[in-house]
Write a protein that holds these residues in place. Structure first.
Motif, PDB file in Angstrom:
ATOM      1  N   THR A  14       0.881  -1.248   0.368  1.00 30.01           N
ATOM      2  CA  THR A  14      -0.009   0.002   0.051  1.00 30.01           C
ATOM      3  C   THR A  14       0.884   1.254  -0.037  1.00 30.01           C
ATOM      4  N   ILE A  15       0.074   2.546  -0.195  1.00 26.72           N
ATOM      5  CA  ILE A  15       0.927   3.617  -0.042  1.00 26.72           C
ATOM      6  C   ILE A  15       1.486   3.947   1.322  1.00 26.72           C
ATOM      7  N   ASP A  17       2.928   1.822   2.850  1.00 25.58           N
ATOM      8  CA  ASP A  17       4.122   0.633   2.971  1.00 25.58           C
ATOM      9  C   ASP A  17       3.602  -0.514   3.945  1.00 25.58           C
ATOM     10  N   SER A  70       1.769   7.286  -8.988  1.00 20.78           N
ATOM     11  CA  SER A  70       2.780   6.616  -8.078  1.00 20.78           C
ATOM     12  C   SER A  70       2.360   6.814  -6.517  1.00 20.78           C
ATOM     13  N   ALA A  71       2.916   6.367  -5.503  1.00 22.67           N
ATOM     14  CA  ALA A  71       2.661   6.379  -4.409  1.00 22.67           C
ATOM     15  C   ALA A  71       2.616   7.918  -3.923  1.00 22.67           C
ATOM     16  N   LEU A  74      -0.366   9.443  -4.816  1.00 21.34           N
ATOM     17  CA  LEU A  74      -1.673   9.161  -4.086  1.00 21.34           C
ATOM     18  C   LEU A  74      -1.779   9.713  -2.713  1.00 21.34           C
ATOM     19  N   ARG A  75      -0.457   9.516  -2.087  1.00 26.79           N
ATOM     20  CA  ARG A  75      -0.436  10.391  -0.749  1.00 26.79           C
ATOM     21  C   ARG A  75      -0.747  11.747  -0.773  1.00 26.79           C
ATOM     22  N   GLY A  79      -4.591  10.268   0.408  1.00 26.64           N
ATOM     23  CA  GLY A  79      -3.847   9.710   1.463  1.00 26.64           C
ATOM     24  C   GLY A  79      -4.759   9.696   2.837  1.00 26.64           C
ATOM     25  N   ILE A  86      -3.282   1.180  -3.600  1.00 25.43           N
ATOM     26  CA  ILE A  86      -2.229   0.623  -4.276  1.00 25.43           C
ATOM     27  C   ILE A  86      -1.904   1.678  -5.376  1.00 25.43           C
ATOM     28  N   ALA A  87      -0.434   1.843  -5.604  1.00 24.51           N
ATOM     29  CA  ALA A  87       0.086   2.728  -6.651  1.00 24.51           C
ATOM     30  C   ALA A  87       0.335   1.606  -7.770  1.00 24.51           C
TER      31      ALA A  87
END
Length: 186
Positions: A14-15, A17, A70-71, A74-75, A79, A86-87
């Motif tokens: 997941t974003i 981690d 990308s993560a 997304l954050r 977030g 999921i990125a």
């Protein structure tokens, strides 16, 4: 392309981690494919799931949402959502599940009312400094179609939908109606 009938065991990061398993032996998984981080239509849709998250959890469903961003993106934009995000900027999962990217995502008139409503909502959030402005050139482009899959603990795909336009995805009510009566609810 036809919908997958089963999903192989896999670990996704997941974003936040955190590693999650799909399928999850303890619950159903609603695997959602959305467009880019900051997508106004996606944000509006996912907020409708966030406000009813307790209901979804009570139906023993875990939300896992995939974006082709990308993560880090997304954050920045998504977030605060209470789901596993999921990125997938290389679209590996998108290809596996048959999720397309096409101009009809936004050109279909059925998407326009939600597109207008989502842009107004996003503009208000930006003006109130609640959210950053959606990206002008989103990672992976703007033309992705949505997809929804309900995955049983044994990996069977109980239901699936490949969107035909940017606003063609399950609502919370549609998702909850798909839960088999035999599935345990918490």
């Amino acid at each position: 392309m036809s919908l997958p009938t089963t999903v192989a065991d896999r670990a996704l990061v997941t974003i936040a981690d955190r590693t999650i398993q799909i399928p999850d032996q303890d619950c159903l998984i609603h695997l959602q494919f959305r467009r880019f981080a900051g997508c106004p239509i996606c944000t509006l849709h996912l907020r409708s799931f966030a406000v009813r998250h307790d209901e979804i959890l009570a139906a023993n469903i875990r939300e896992v949402v995939v974006f082709h961003s990308s993560a880090a993106e997304l954050r920045k934009y998504e977030g605060d959502l209470p789901f596993d995000l999921i990125a997938d900027p290389t679209r590996i999962l998108y290809r596996e599940f048959g999720i397309e990217s096409t101009p009809r995502a936004l050109l279909d008139p059925r998407a326009w009312p939600t597109l207008i409503r989502s842009v107004v909502t996003a503009t208000r959030a930006v003006l109130r400094k609640e959210k950053p402005s959606p990206p002008n050139k989103p990672e992976g482009g703007r033309l992705g179609l949505p997809g929804d899959f309900l995955i049983a603990p044994d990996g069977r795909v109980l239901a699936g939908k490949l969107g035909k336009h940017a606003d063609d995805q399950w609502s919370v009510d549609e998702l909850l109606a798909l839960v088999p009566a035999t599935e345990p609810r918490h």
